[in-house]
Scaffold this motif. Structure first.
Motif, PDB file in Angstrom:
ATOM      1  N   ALA A 177       0.729  -1.195  -0.047  1.00 41.59           N
ATOM      2  CA  ALA A 177       0.145   0.060  -0.181  1.00 41.59           C
ATOM      3  C   ALA A 177       0.814   1.199   0.110  1.00 41.59           C
ATOM      4  CB  ALA A 177      -0.882  -0.049   1.157  1.00 41.59           C
ATOM      5  N   GLN A 178       0.273   2.437  -0.502  1.00 39.10           N
ATOM      6  CA  GLN A 178       1.011   3.550  -0.346  1.00 39.10           C
ATOM      7  C   GLN A 178       0.082   4.575  -0.019  1.00 39.10           C
ATOM      8  OE1 GLN A 178       2.766   4.585  -4.069  1.00 39.10           O
ATOM      9  NE2 GLN A 178       4.344   2.767  -4.093  1.00 39.10           N
ATOM     10  N   ILE A 179       0.262   5.391   0.807  1.00 42.05           N
ATOM     11  CA  ILE A 179      -0.455   6.494   1.476  1.00 42.05           C
ATOM     12  C   ILE A 179       0.069   7.927   0.793  1.00 42.05           C
ATOM     13  CG2 ILE A 179      -1.518   7.722   3.116  1.00 42.05           C
ATOM     14  CD1 ILE A 179      -0.946   5.122   4.562  1.00 42.05           C
ATOM     15  N   THR A 180      -0.484   8.507  -0.090  1.00 40.71           N
ATOM     16  CA  THR A 180      -0.198   9.632  -0.870  1.00 40.71           C
ATOM     17  C   THR A 180      -1.156  10.587  -0.849  1.00 40.71           C
ATOM     18  OG1 THR A 180      -0.540   9.095  -2.925  1.00 40.71           O
ATOM     19  CG2 THR A 180       1.652   8.608  -2.090  1.00 40.71           C
ATOM     20  N   ASP A 181      -0.762  11.881  -1.076  1.00 42.47           N
ATOM     21  CA  ASP A 181      -1.624  12.965  -1.059  1.00 42.47           C
ATOM     22  C   ASP A 181      -2.345  12.669  -2.614  1.00 42.47           C
ATOM     23  OD1 ASP A 181      -1.987  16.232  -2.340  1.00 42.47           O
ATOM     24  OD2 ASP A 181      -2.630  15.925  -0.147  1.00 42.47           O
ATOM     25  N   SER A 182      -3.457  13.299  -2.854  1.00 44.28           N
ATOM     26  CA  SER A 182      -4.009  13.265  -4.134  1.00 44.28           C
ATOM     27  C   SER A 182      -3.122  13.997  -5.361  1.00 44.28           C
ATOM     28  CB  SER A 182      -5.308  13.554  -4.138  1.00 44.28           C
ATOM     29  OG  SER A 182      -5.568  14.919  -3.860  1.00 44.28           O
ATOM     30  N   GLN A 204      -0.537  11.906  12.402  1.00 45.54           N
ATOM     31  CA  GLN A 204      -1.773  11.089  12.480  1.00 45.54           C
ATOM     32  C   GLN A 204      -1.453   9.854  11.867  1.00 45.54           C
ATOM     33  OE1 GLN A 204      -5.289  13.213  11.130  1.00 45.54           O
ATOM     34  NE2 GLN A 204      -6.795  11.481  11.238  1.00 45.54           N
ATOM     35  N   TRP A 205      -1.275   9.883  10.746  1.00 43.26           N
ATOM     36  CA  TRP A 205      -0.923   8.616   9.974  1.00 43.26           C
ATOM     37  C   TRP A 205       0.019   7.842  10.554  1.00 43.26           C
ATOM     38  CZ3 TRP A 205      -4.169   7.521   6.056  1.00 43.26           C
ATOM     39  CH2 TRP A 205      -4.849   8.455   5.501  1.00 43.26           C
ATOM     40  N   THR A 206       1.266   8.127  11.119  1.00 43.08           N
ATOM     41  CA  THR A 206       2.107   7.448  11.555  1.00 43.08           C
ATOM     42  C   THR A 206       1.746   6.764  12.667  1.00 43.08           C
ATOM     43  OG1 THR A 206       3.195   9.234  12.738  1.00 43.08           O
ATOM     44  CG2 THR A 206       4.089   8.755  10.711  1.00 43.08           C
ATOM     45  N   ALA A 207       0.881   7.449  13.654  1.00 48.27           N
ATOM     46  CA  ALA A 207       0.197   6.847  14.778  1.00 48.27           C
ATOM     47  C   ALA A 207      -0.719   5.926  14.412  1.00 48.27           C
ATOM     48  CB  ALA A 207      -0.225   7.909  15.671  1.00 48.27           C
ATOM     49  N   ALA A 208      -1.417   6.028  13.252  1.00 43.11           N
ATOM     50  CA  ALA A 208      -2.462   4.900  12.789  1.00 43.11           C
ATOM     51  C   ALA A 208      -1.919   3.713  12.302  1.00 43.11           C
ATOM     52  CB  ALA A 208      -3.256   5.672  11.895  1.00 43.11           C
ATOM     53  N   LEU A 209      -0.650   3.778  11.641  1.00 40.42           N
ATOM     54  CA  LEU A 209       0.136   2.642  11.132  1.00 40.42           C
ATOM     55  C   LEU A 209       0.868   1.989  12.572  1.00 40.42           C
ATOM     56  CD1 LEU A 209       1.720   4.313   7.899  1.00 40.42           C
ATOM     57  CD2 LEU A 209      -0.098   2.811   8.029  1.00 40.42           C
ATOM     58  N   ASP A 210       1.219   2.877  13.419  1.00 40.21           N
ATOM     59  CA  ASP A 210       1.884   2.201  14.455  1.00 40.21           C
ATOM     60  C   ASP A 210       0.887   1.309  15.118  1.00 40.21           C
ATOM     61  OD1 ASP A 210       4.614   2.914  13.723  1.00 40.21           O
ATOM     62  OD2 ASP A 210       4.327   4.717  15.059  1.00 40.21           O
ATOM     63  N   ALA A 211      -0.568   1.727  15.279  1.00 41.92           N
ATOM     64  CA  ALA A 211      -1.168   1.061  16.006  1.00 41.92           C
ATOM     65  C   ALA A 211      -1.981   0.100  15.563  1.00 41.92           C
ATOM     66  CB  ALA A 211      -2.390   2.359  16.600  1.00 41.92           C
ATOM     67  N   HIS A 212      -1.963  -0.136  13.967  1.00 38.03           N
ATOM     68  CA  HIS A 212      -2.685  -1.004  13.507  1.00 38.03           C
ATOM     69  C   HIS A 212      -1.801  -2.494  13.570  1.00 38.03           C
ATOM     70  CE1 HIS A 212      -4.906  -3.131  10.292  1.00 38.03           C
ATOM     71  NE2 HIS A 212      -5.642  -2.097  10.315  1.00 38.03           N
ATOM     72  N   PRO A 213      -2.600  -3.638  14.005  1.00 36.18           N
ATOM     73  CA  PRO A 213      -1.884  -4.708  14.217  1.00 36.18           C
ATOM     74  C   PRO A 213      -1.534  -5.447  13.010  1.00 36.18           C
ATOM     75  CG  PRO A 213      -4.242  -5.251  14.608  1.00 36.18           C
ATOM     76  CD  PRO A 213      -4.006  -3.742  14.411  1.00 36.18           C
ATOM     77  N   GLU A 214      -2.119  -5.347  11.889  1.00 34.80           N
ATOM     78  CA  GLU A 214      -1.720  -6.247  10.697  1.00 34.80           C
ATOM     79  C   GLU A 214      -0.572  -5.504   9.917  1.00 34.80           C
ATOM     80  OE1 GLU A 214      -5.062  -6.919   8.275  1.00 34.80           O
ATOM     81  OE2 GLU A 214      -6.223  -7.995  10.133  1.00 34.80           O
ATOM     82  N   VAL A 215      -0.159  -4.277  10.492  1.00 32.54           N
ATOM     83  CA  VAL A 215       0.798  -3.587   9.667  1.00 32.54           C
ATOM     84  C   VAL A 215       2.309  -4.239  10.226  1.00 32.54           C
ATOM     85  CG1 VAL A 215       2.001  -1.527   9.223  1.00 32.54           C
ATOM     86  CG2 VAL A 215      -0.318  -1.496   9.104  1.00 32.54           C
ATOM     87  N   GLU A 216       3.037  -4.783   9.414  1.00 33.16           N
ATOM     88  CA  GLU A 216       4.447  -5.441  10.071  1.00 33.16           C
ATOM     89  C   GLU A 216       5.294  -4.233  10.079  1.00 33.16           C
ATOM     90  OE1 GLU A 216       5.273  -8.573   7.719  1.00 33.16           O
ATOM     91  OE2 GLU A 216       3.580  -9.810   8.103  1.00 33.16           O
ATOM     92  N   SER A 217       5.615  -3.605   8.940  1.00 41.67           N
ATOM     93  CA  SER A 217       6.478  -2.430   9.103  1.00 41.67           C
ATOM     94  C   SER A 217       6.168  -1.354   7.950  1.00 41.67           C
ATOM     95  CB  SER A 217       7.718  -3.000   8.730  1.00 41.67           C
ATOM     96  OG  SER A 217       7.856  -3.434   7.516  1.00 41.67           O
ATOM     97  N   TRP A 218       6.461  -0.059   8.136  1.00 40.66           N
ATOM     98  CA  TRP A 218       6.362   0.812   7.388  1.00 40.66           C
ATOM     99  C   TRP A 218       7.600   1.677   7.363  1.00 40.66           C
ATOM    100  CZ3 TRP A 218       6.236   5.897   8.924  1.00 40.66           C
ATOM    101  CH2 TRP A 218       6.120   6.122  10.321  1.00 40.66           C
TER     102      TRP A 218
END
Length: 103
Positions: free
Chosen positions: A59-64, A81-95
């Motif tokens: 996945a990629q999170i980018t501005d439109s 906000q995005w980094t906190a959401a990625l850190d908190a998500h249990p299925e995200v192994e790394s980013w």
């Protein structure tokens, strides 16, 4: 028609060694074709998985605006906000954060 089939059947078994070689060669050819198709599919799946894991990611999170014209000034609003959401998500192994530059 039945006479033709009878003659063909007799001709096949007139030389059983030759018939066996032909049937064996056909079986080997079919097996090799199926094996190569499976091997090619496996290699393709492995290359796709490797490319996703090593280069692009899933996945990629980018501005439109960045997606539209690759503008490096188009940054995400509220990146914390995005980094906190990625850190908190249990299925995200790394980013990782990435910056694409046109050299």
């Amino acid at each position: 028609m039945t006479l033709l089939i009878q003659m063909a059947w007799r001709n096949i078994w007139r030389s059983p060694w030759r018939s066996g070689v032909v049937v064996g060669a056909m079986a080997l050819g079919v097996w090799a074709g199926v094996f190569m198709m499976g091997l090619a599919q496996g290699v393709n799946d492995a290359r796709t998985a490797a490319a996703l894991d090593d280069f692009v990611g899933h996945a990629q999170i980018t501005d439109s605006n960045f997606t539209a014209n690759q503008d490096v000034q188009a940054l995400l609003a509220q990146p914390a906000q995005w980094t906190a959401a990625l850190d908190a998500h249990p299925e995200v192994e790394s980013w990782s954060e990435r910056l694409v530059l046109m050299a």
